[in-house]
Design an enzyme around this catalytic site. Structure first.
Site, mmCIF file in Angstrom:
data_model
loop_
_atom_site.group_PDB
_atom_site.id
_atom_site.type_symbol
_atom_site.label_atom_id
_atom_site.label_comp_id
_atom_site.label_asym_id
_atom_site.label_seq_id
_atom_site.Cartn_x
_atom_site.Cartn_y
_atom_site.Cartn_z
ATOM 1 N N GLY A 98 -93.387 -14.916 51.203
ATOM 2 C CA GLY A 98 -93.498 -15.048 49.757
ATOM 3 C C GLY A 98 -93.087 -13.787 49.041
ATOM 4 N N GLY A 100 -93.896 -12.018 45.137
ATOM 5 C CA GLY A 100 -94.584 -12.115 43.861
ATOM 6 C C GLY A 100 -94.171 -11.008 42.913
ATOM 7 N N THR A 101 -94.809 -10.975 41.742
ATOM 8 C CA THR A 101 -94.494 -9.979 40.719
ATOM 9 C C THR A 101 -94.805 -8.575 41.196
ATOM 10 O OG1 THR A 101 -95.057 -11.632 39.060
ATOM 11 C CG2 THR A 101 -94.869 -9.363 38.306
ATOM 12 N N GLY A 103 -95.467 -7.605 44.496
ATOM 13 C CA GLY A 103 -95.234 -7.300 45.897
ATOM 14 C C GLY A 103 -94.909 -8.548 46.698
ATOM 15 N N VAL A 105 -95.446 -11.115 50.311
ATOM 16 C CA VAL A 105 -96.465 -11.707 51.170
ATOM 17 C C VAL A 105 -95.876 -11.850 52.567
ATOM 18 C CG1 VAL A 105 -98.035 -13.636 51.550
ATOM 19 C CG2 VAL A 105 -97.424 -12.975 49.210
ATOM 20 N N ASP A 219 -102.236 -20.611 36.352
ATOM 21 C CA ASP A 219 -100.929 -20.647 37.011
ATOM 22 C C ASP A 219 -100.925 -21.664 38.148
ATOM 23 O OD1 ASP A 219 -98.281 -19.983 37.285
ATOM 24 O OD2 ASP A 219 -98.629 -18.269 38.599
#
Length: 437
Positions: A98, A100-101, A103, A105, A219
């Site tokens: 993954g 994200g904004t 960092g 995953v 979200d």
């Protein structure tokens, strides 16, 4: 013979009459004046007019406190040493699943126990204050919300890189092999109506739990819904979540990914409720039936237009306080001579379905109740859990009753996006080589 006066001086003074208490001593003078007499002792006698004790103050008398217990309480107060966070090197970091904004995953494995986990990196270098406020909220909320349908935060670890100040902070989460986007966008994964119905029910269970604990997610989308090989569904990615109460009058409306954003946020509402999450749940359930996004606008204007063309225009009849709550409605409200779109939700839900028989009247009714334009009319998670959809044949099953023999062992949205981008890049290269681009 002693005189009479001398004899009287040496005789003891007579005591008080029998049955009488001696009078109190005269007040003593101090530097501040006359000290007031002490208060009379509390009366613990029985009232002459009743056989019950006279009502006493609820505050306990000072003499009732045990000095030993007082000392014991003092000795139990101590200063605890700060918790030392483990280093991320205790985990073997594997492939990325993954982005994200704040960092990435990764899949990780505890070198000591062999447990497989998800490592969500929070890069503190790009934050002026050192640590993103969204990450602080996420940790706080996940520590408070313990539920079978909410992802479990196991611990926090750091990466210091030979320094005392952590360069990166990692949230160690339980690892789930799939997210809903990966499942829906992978044709090789074939699931049944049992899976769909159970996942809808589990999603509503987790949503109901967070809402009764006064938390809104803000979200909810298919890529934030995780599923493991046991069929258990868990809500993840709580970076935009926050605690909520009905007194909050000024909340940001720049939340929820566009395709899942309810009309009140798109119309500028700042005073909203947990019903914003319920609109997102309705979009996710519709997406499960379609195996693709339901309302896919390119920007806020086209998203609103798509909502109105699908569900109809709101009005003061079905949304009485729309002008008060939604400051941007005046920019979108049709004029007297302009067309007002009617609802065509049923037709939209029945179009382009891979399994049309799954979309029954009760499933249409569930999505319709979750996607009401007026949030006051929108179903709560508790109401949705009682929908007829879950009790018609086949009746909703628990996760342990689902057959999870999928042909793909693991897939997430990030991997699907990478494959799609690689495919499109290869196609562009092919067209360039053939002079068609």
């Amino acid at each position: 013979m002693a005189s009479t006066a001398t004899m009287m001086r040496h005789q003891p003074r007579p005591g008080p009459p029998p049955g009488r208490k001696p009078p109190p001593p005269p007040p003593k003078k101090t530097d501040l004046g006359v000290r007031p007499p002490p208060p009379p002792p509390r009366n613990k006698s029985i009232s002459p007019h009743s056989r019950t004790p006279v009502q006493q103050s609820k505050r306990p008398a000072i003499s009732a406190i045990n000095p030993a217990s007082k000392r014991a309480r003092k000795t139990t107060v101590s200063i605890q040493a700060p918790v030392v966070l483990r280093d991320v090197n205790v985990f073997l970091r594997k492939h990325q699943v993954g982005q994200g904004t704040y960092g990435s995953v990764f899949v990780g494995q505890d070198k000591g126990t062999g447990e497989v986990v998800a490592l969500k990196r929070i890069n503190t270098e790009q934050e002026e204050n050192g640590f993103p406020i969204t990450a602080i909220r996420e940790v706080k909320i996940l520590k408070a919300l313990i539920h079978v349908n909410i992802v479990d935060l196991k611990e926090i670890v750091t990466s210091k890189d030979n320094g005392e100040i952590p360069k990166n902070v990692f949230m160690v989460m339980e690892y789930l092999e799939y997210d809903l986007t990966g499942v829906l966008e992978t044709p090789e994964i074939r699931f049944s109506l049992d899976h769909l119905k159970s996942w809808c029910h589990q999603l509503l269970n987790g949503t109901h739990f967070m809402h009764i604990n006064k938390v809104i997610h803000r979200d909810l989308k298919s890529s934030n819904i995780l599923i493991n090989r046991r069929g258990e569904l868990k809500i993840a990615d709580w970076g935009l979540a926050r605690s909520w109460n009905s007194e909050m009058k000024r909340l940001t409306n720049k939340v929820i990914t566009l395709w899942y954003r309810p009309p009140e946020l798109l119309l500028g509402c700042h005073e909203y409720t947990p019903k914003i999450d319920m609109w997102s749940v309705g979009c996710i359930i519709a997406e499960m039936f379609r195996r693709s996004g339901f309302l896919k606008g390119a920007n806020e204007a086209t998203q609103l237009d798509l909502i109105f063309r699908t569900i109809g225009h709101p009005s003061v009849d079905n949304w009485p306080d729309i002008h008060k709550k939604c400051r941007l409605w005046k920019n979108h409200e049709p004029g007297p001579d302009e067309q007002r779109f009617p609802s065509r939700l049923r037709e939209a839900l029945l179009a382009q379905l891979p399994n049309p028989k799954w979309m029954t009247d009760s499933s249409v009714d569930l999505i319709d109740k979750l996607m009401k334009l007026n949030p006051d009319e929108r179903w709560s998670a508790e109401q949705a859990l009682d929908a007829d959809f879950f009790f018609e044949n086949p009746i909703v099953k628990t996760a342990d009753k689902l057959a999870m023999s999928f042909s793909i062992a693991s897939v997430h949205e990030w991997e699907c996006r990478r494959k799609y981008e690689q495919k499109m890049a290869q196609r562009r290269t092919h067209l360039q080589c053939n002079g068609k681009l």
